[in-house]
Write an enzyme that holds these catalytic residues in place. Structure first.
Site: not given
Length: 290
Positions: A73, A175, A188-189, A191, A246
């Site tokens: 991916d 915070r 689906t990564a 998060a 990146q």
């Protein structure tokens, strides 16, 4: 049904051991199918494959009508960021482990690609994020993300405090170790690891998820993907921001990160019969015990 493709760009995860052989096999298969084949320039330079033209991403966008991406991916995300502006459709051949968006197993590429390059495929379009970093009202960094934009604390610093505004409305101060703004693709990564929900790619929304928040009432929230999200570094040292990994380090207090929906979309092509739910079921092991 679509018209037949004529010129394929081949992109590979050239850092992967043993990638040259599979790339050459796929290129030869495409030639036998009647396509012209070019290699992405860095792929050609780093694998030593010299039998095909080597093109930059801009040249691929102008000259090719399909891109075959071989890797995981991460390789697909990098190609998508570069090629979305040209509207070039991408097919992912998975040589990695998870593969949410590289969904053709490398061992079955011929069976999957033959009908696709003849015009039989499922197509979907995914939204992208774009944004920048502003310091003293001056843009100092910008980028695109297919998955997410992540603001995070430095490796040795304590929590950071982030002031979030959506449109013209102040939302709150958070915070935490950081904050994720994710597209449906990115849901689906990272998060997901931060406790966020999975968003179907057909939903025009983002997930905003704090990373290890100090206040447990700071929960992930689903937002419409219109307007602009502004994230200001209120307190914290050595914070950083990245777009699909990146990134830019050394954010300063007062720096402001803006995130909005990009005008570009990513075109993914899948074999006929592809299903988003089947992908989730397979990758997240939802069929365990059945």
């Amino acid at each position: 049904m679509s018209s037949r493709f004529r010129h394929a760009a081949l992109v590979g995860k050239y850092q992967a051991r043993g990638i040259q052989g599979p790339l050459e096999e796929i290129a030869q298969f495409l030639v036998r199918q009647g396509l012209d084949v070019s290699l992405e320039r860095d792929t050609a330079l780093n694998t030593g494959i010299t039998d095909y033209n080597a093109l930059t991403h801009a040249e691929m966008g102008r000259e090719c009508d399909i891109a075959i991406v071989v890797g995981g991916d991460g390789t697909m995300l990098g190609s998508a960021r570069q090629l979305a502006q040209f509207g070039l459709p991408l097919v992912g051949i998975n040589q990695g482990r998870l593969g949410f968006i590289t969904d053709v197993p490398i061992g079955h590429f011929a069976d999957a690609l033959a009908p696709m390059i003849a015009g039989d495929y499922e197509e979907e379009r995914r939204t992208m994020l774009e944004g920048g970093v502003w310091r003293d009202e001056r843009l100092i960094f910008d980028g695109f993300g297919v998955n997410d934009v992540v603001v995070s604390r430095g490796p040795t610093s304590s929590m950071i405090e982030l002031k979030v505004t959506i449109g013209d409305e102040f939302v709150g101060n958070f915070r935490a170790d950081g904050l994720i703004v994710a597209s449906p693709t990115g849901s689906t990564a990272y998060a997901l690891s931060a406790g966020g929900p999975i968003l179907h790619p057909g939903i025009a929304a983002w997930v905003m998820a704090p990373i290890a928040p100090h206040d447990l009432s700071n929960r992930p929230i689903v937002l419409p993907d219109v307007g602009r999200i502004s994230i200001e570094v209120a307190q914290g040292r050595d914070a950083s921001v990245n777009f699909d990994m990146q990134g830019m380090a050394s954010l300063l207090p007062g720096d402001r990160i803006t995130v909005a929906r990009s005008s570009h979309q990513v075109r993914f092509l899948h074999p006929l019969g592809w299903s988003y739910y089947a992908t989730l079921r397979r990758k997240l092991h939802w069929n365990t015990g059945v």
